[in-house]
Write an enzyme that holds these catalytic residues in place. Sequence first.
Site, PDB file in Angstrom:
ATOM      1  N   GLU A   1       0.834  -1.205   0.000  1.00 42.09           N
ATOM      2  CA  GLU A   1       0.000   0.000   0.000  1.00 42.09           C
ATOM      3  C   GLU A   1       0.868   1.255   0.000  1.00 42.09           C
ATOM      4  OE1 GLU A   1      -3.140   0.062  -0.389  1.00 42.09           O
ATOM      5  OE2 GLU A   1      -3.764  -1.999   0.058  1.00 42.09           O
TER       6      GLU A   1
ATOM      7  N   CYS B   1      -7.488  -1.993   8.490  1.00 40.89           N
ATOM      8  CA  CYS B   1      -6.106  -2.046   7.983  1.00 40.89           C
ATOM      9  C   CYS B   1      -5.581  -0.639   7.749  1.00 40.89           C
ATOM     10  CB  CYS B   1      -6.044  -2.860   6.695  1.00 40.89           C
ATOM     11  SG  CYS B   1      -6.314  -4.611   7.011  1.00 40.89           S
TER      12      CYS B   1
HETATM   13  N1  PCA Z   1      -8.235  -6.886   6.622  1.00 46.88           N
HETATM   14  C1  PCA Z   1      -9.098  -5.787   6.977  1.00 46.88           C
HETATM   15  C2  PCA Z   1      -8.950  -5.657   8.481  1.00 46.88           C
HETATM   16  C3  PCA Z   1      -8.369  -6.951   8.936  1.00 46.88           C
HETATM   17  C4  PCA Z   1      -7.827  -7.571   7.712  1.00 46.88           C
HETATM   18  O1  PCA Z   1      -7.128  -8.591   7.650  1.00 46.88           O
HETATM   19  C5  PCA Z   1      -8.856  -4.536   6.162  1.00 46.88           C
HETATM   20  O2  PCA Z   1      -8.416  -4.660   5.005  1.00 46.88           O
HETATM   21  O3  PCA Z   1      -9.112  -3.431   6.617  1.00 46.88           O
END
Ligand code: PCA
Length: 212
Positions: free
Chosen positions: A80, A143
Amino acid sequence: MKRLLLTAFEPFGGETLNSSLHVARHIKRMSLPGASVRVEELPVDRHRAIESVLEALRENSPDVVIMLGEAGGRFRINPERVAINIDDFRIPDNAGNKPSDEPIVEDGPAAYFSTLPIRAITERLIEARIPAAVSNSAGTYLCNRLFYRVMHEIAAEGLATKAGFIHLPYLHEQTIPKQVDQPGLSLESMVEAVRLAIEVTLKALTTKAPRH
Ligand code: PCA
């Protein structure tokens, strides 16, 4: 020896697995040259997850924090680029919280960029024939929140720690039993992807460090 904090999440959203957790547990059992790895398994709870990570940051003073999370529906490993200052949960977290349009840090900056070498990681994965792409949105769920809070802590405390977030698709173990068209990758590919991401990050750290 560089200290690495690797985080992953418990299952959420009706899944019984979380790809990030499986991958992190495999990485924990590997020996990675030049790194001591601490793995934090986080609850999908907007408060407790942040508290655990901030505590681990303070206790451990890691050189690098790599946060992992599952992004079901994505086709590729996604380092990201950016964390944004907003909580807007599409589904409740595992504690039932569902904030809408709330800043994560009141009066905090709109966004933080990852300080991991996201382009080099992506290129290395593609070279290893693992589907990967830089992503420009970590979403507005937990996340992104974790990513933002960690970057904010590093900025506020003036730490030298490098940090960033990598989203992982579903595992084949999650998609195949559903018998619907859904993208996923093998556990082997994802573990190798995270191992390579760590390797590239550590290499960037040592090549950029001042020489004495
Ligand atoms: N993915 C979620 C939160 C926990 C996870 O593994 C997300 O992409 O926000």
